[in-house]
Write a protein that holds these residues in place. Structure first.
Motif, PDB file in Angstrom:
ATOM      1  N   PRO A  10       1.450  -1.228   0.030  1.00 28.60           N
ATOM      2  CA  PRO A  10       0.285  -0.038  -0.319  1.00 28.60           C
ATOM      3  C   PRO A  10       1.278   1.128   0.058  1.00 28.60           C
ATOM      4  O   PRO A  10       0.560   2.779  -1.029  1.00 28.60           O
ATOM      5  CB  PRO A  10      -0.537  -0.524   0.877  1.00 28.60           C
ATOM      6  CG  PRO A  10      -0.970  -1.719   1.646  1.00 28.60           C
ATOM      7  CD  PRO A  10       0.313  -2.170   1.177  1.00 28.60           C
ATOM      8  N   GLY A  11       2.045   1.382   0.120  1.00 25.91           N
ATOM      9  CA  GLY A  11       2.641   2.253   0.763  1.00 25.91           C
ATOM     10  C   GLY A  11       3.529   2.745  -0.589  1.00 25.91           C
ATOM     11  O   GLY A  11       4.391   3.884  -0.934  1.00 25.91           O
ATOM     12  N   PHE A  12       3.336   1.976  -1.606  1.00 23.76           N
ATOM     13  CA  PHE A  12       3.823   2.290  -3.205  1.00 23.76           C
ATOM     14  C   PHE A  12       2.855   3.208  -3.669  1.00 23.76           C
ATOM     15  O   PHE A  12       2.086   2.343  -3.723  1.00 23.76           O
ATOM     16  CB  PHE A  12       3.929   0.925  -3.880  1.00 23.76           C
ATOM     17  CG  PHE A  12       5.051   1.106  -5.300  1.00 23.76           C
ATOM     18  CD1 PHE A  12       6.238   1.630  -5.336  1.00 23.76           C
ATOM     19  CD2 PHE A  12       4.478   0.911  -6.387  1.00 23.76           C
ATOM     20  CE1 PHE A  12       6.855   1.776  -6.588  1.00 23.76           C
ATOM     21  CE2 PHE A  12       4.711   0.729  -7.771  1.00 23.76           C
ATOM     22  CZ  PHE A  12       5.754   1.714  -8.082  1.00 23.76           C
ATOM     23  N   HIS A  13       3.200   4.146  -4.538  1.00 22.92           N
ATOM     24  CA  HIS A  13       2.708   5.024  -5.205  1.00 22.92           C
ATOM     25  C   HIS A  13       3.295   5.434  -6.850  1.00 22.92           C
ATOM     26  O   HIS A  13       4.731   5.571  -6.767  1.00 22.92           O
ATOM     27  CB  HIS A  13       1.682   6.233  -3.909  1.00 22.92           C
ATOM     28  CG  HIS A  13       1.867   6.093  -3.622  1.00 22.92           C
ATOM     29  ND1 HIS A  13       1.864   7.172  -2.169  1.00 22.92           N
ATOM     30  CD2 HIS A  13       1.219   5.364  -2.709  1.00 22.92           C
ATOM     31  CE1 HIS A  13       0.704   6.787  -0.781  1.00 22.92           C
ATOM     32  NE2 HIS A  13       0.566   5.831  -1.953  1.00 22.92           N
ATOM     33  N   LEU A  18      -3.128   0.205  -9.076  1.00 20.24           N
ATOM     34  CA  LEU A  18      -4.790   0.483  -8.809  1.00 20.24           C
ATOM     35  C   LEU A  18      -5.005   1.542  -9.050  1.00 20.24           C
ATOM     36  O   LEU A  18      -4.685   1.799  -7.898  1.00 20.24           O
ATOM     37  CB  LEU A  18      -5.027  -0.679  -7.971  1.00 20.24           C
ATOM     38  CG  LEU A  18      -6.436  -0.668  -7.610  1.00 20.24           C
ATOM     39  CD1 LEU A  18      -7.173  -1.026  -9.084  1.00 20.24           C
ATOM     40  CD2 LEU A  18      -6.858  -1.807  -6.547  1.00 20.24           C
ATOM     41  N   VAL A  19      -5.821   1.953  -9.656  1.00 18.80           N
ATOM     42  CA  VAL A  19      -6.441   3.477  -9.886  1.00 18.80           C
ATOM     43  C   VAL A  19      -7.777   3.227  -9.132  1.00 18.80           C
ATOM     44  O   VAL A  19      -8.525   2.235  -8.818  1.00 18.80           O
ATOM     45  CB  VAL A  19      -7.143   3.669 -10.644  1.00 18.80           C
ATOM     46  CG1 VAL A  19      -8.189   4.977 -10.677  1.00 18.80           C
ATOM     47  CG2 VAL A  19      -6.164   3.950 -11.588  1.00 18.80           C
ATOM     48  N   MET A  20      -8.223   4.221  -7.577  1.00 23.05           N
ATOM     49  CA  MET A  20      -8.672   4.161  -6.621  1.00 23.05           C
ATOM     50  C   MET A  20      -9.779   4.882  -6.734  1.00 23.05           C
ATOM     51  O   MET A  20      -9.561   6.026  -7.732  1.00 23.05           O
ATOM     52  CB  MET A  20      -8.176   4.407  -5.344  1.00 23.05           C
ATOM     53  CG  MET A  20      -6.980   3.889  -4.865  1.00 23.05           C
ATOM     54  SD  MET A  20      -7.297   2.036  -4.790  1.00 23.05           S
ATOM     55  CE  MET A  20      -8.128   2.087  -3.555  1.00 23.05           C
ATOM     56  N   SER A  48      -3.183  -2.493  -2.557  1.00 25.29           N
ATOM     57  CA  SER A  48      -1.122  -2.341  -3.134  1.00 25.29           C
ATOM     58  C   SER A  48      -1.370  -1.798  -3.772  1.00 25.29           C
ATOM     59  O   SER A  48      -1.550  -1.577  -4.881  1.00 25.29           O
ATOM     60  CB  SER A  48      -0.738  -3.247  -2.897  1.00 25.29           C
ATOM     61  OG  SER A  48      -0.913  -4.220  -1.766  1.00 25.29           O
ATOM     62  N   SER A  49       0.113  -0.783  -4.247  1.00 26.30           N
ATOM     63  CA  SER A  49       0.422   0.265  -5.576  1.00 26.30           C
ATOM     64  C   SER A  49      -0.616   0.837  -5.923  1.00 26.30           C
ATOM     65  O   SER A  49      -1.211   0.706  -6.974  1.00 26.30           O
ATOM     66  CB  SER A  49       0.635  -0.642  -6.460  1.00 26.30           C
ATOM     67  OG  SER A  49       1.613  -1.904  -5.851  1.00 26.30           O
TER      68      SER A  49
END
Length: 247
Positions: free
Chosen positions: A138-141, A162-164, A173-174
């Motif tokens: 989750p911390g990787f953008h 993954l576009v939120m 994640s990501s």
């Protein structure tokens, strides 16, 4: 955000794919789709091929798969730019390290910096930025660190994540939040990770998932052809593939 106009002197054609997942199974469905994507790139005489992550299914794929993939890329007469995805993430054990010697004499660029890096293809008047991942969490953008775009030519950013739907913090994640996309001034954002093709947004930049090569068209093989035109802007077309069995 109002999109600034930048000077471009030529039209570019680009094949965008991702999540090829070569080495998934002995059935080689993914390999057949990838070979068909290369066939399409050749028949359409595209200027560049973009692979936004997960060329390989895992870091343990055999050298025969690496050699086969390199042979496919060698059929192209255009440059290829790619990044790692979550299946072939770029720690010390990444399959992409073993793939390097297979493509060292090919016009293939792996954007492998964890902070993000650009490559400039002057003959195409094209700049491509991408960011490798060392872990899918989750911390990787994927778009963090995207620089201001160059003043001249076409600019393509790559990301695997993954576009939120909103800014709510996620355990996924990501993640790519709307705020990550709102300020992007690059012409096209080539995304990977989602296996179905979708155009996420068309403004201020065109943002699209190509979908997985073997299943992006409602579960069937397809890739995205992107046209970047000084007159008509950026347009995206999903093209069905017709794979043949791979021995």
């Amino acid at each position: 955000m109002t999109k600034k106009t930048y000077p471009r002197s030529r039209t570019l054609s680009m094949l965008h794919t991702s999540d090829c997942h070569l080495g998934t199974s002995p059935a080689r469905r993914q390999e057949a789709a990838f070979a068909a994507a290369i066939d399409l790139a050749i028949s359409e005489a595209v200027d560049v091929v973009i692979i936004s992550g997960d060329l390989f299914d895992h870091n343990r794929v055999g050298d025969d798969v690496l050699s086969w993939a390199a042979d496919q890329l060698a059929r192209l007469s255009c440059p290829v730019v790619m990044i790692a995805g979550n299946h072939d993430a770029h720690p010390e054990t990444s399959v992409l390290h073993r793939f390097g010697p297979h493509i060292q004499d090919l016009p293939v660029t792996v954007l492998d910096s964890l902070e993000g890096t650009t490559t400039h293809l002057p003959e195409l008047e094209l700049t491509v930025w991408g960011k490798s991942m060392d872990d899918h969490h989750p911390g990787f953008h994927p778009l963090d660190g995207l620089p201001d775009r160059p003043e001249d030519g076409w600019c393509v950013a790559m990301g695997h994540g993954l576009v939120m739907p909103d800014e709510t913090p996620s355990y996924r994640s990501s993640p790519i939040y709307p705020s990550h996309l709102d300020t992007v001034d690059w012409d096209y954002v080539a995304l990977g990770h989602i296996h179905r093709h979708q155009v996420v947004r068309e403004s201020p930049s065109v943002v699209a998932y190509s979908g997985a090569t073997a299943e992006s068209l409602e579960g069937e093989p397809a890739v995205v052809l992107v046209s970047l035109s000084p007159d008509s802007g950026v347009s995206v077309s999903l093209r069905e593939l017709t794979p043949q069995p791979v021995d």
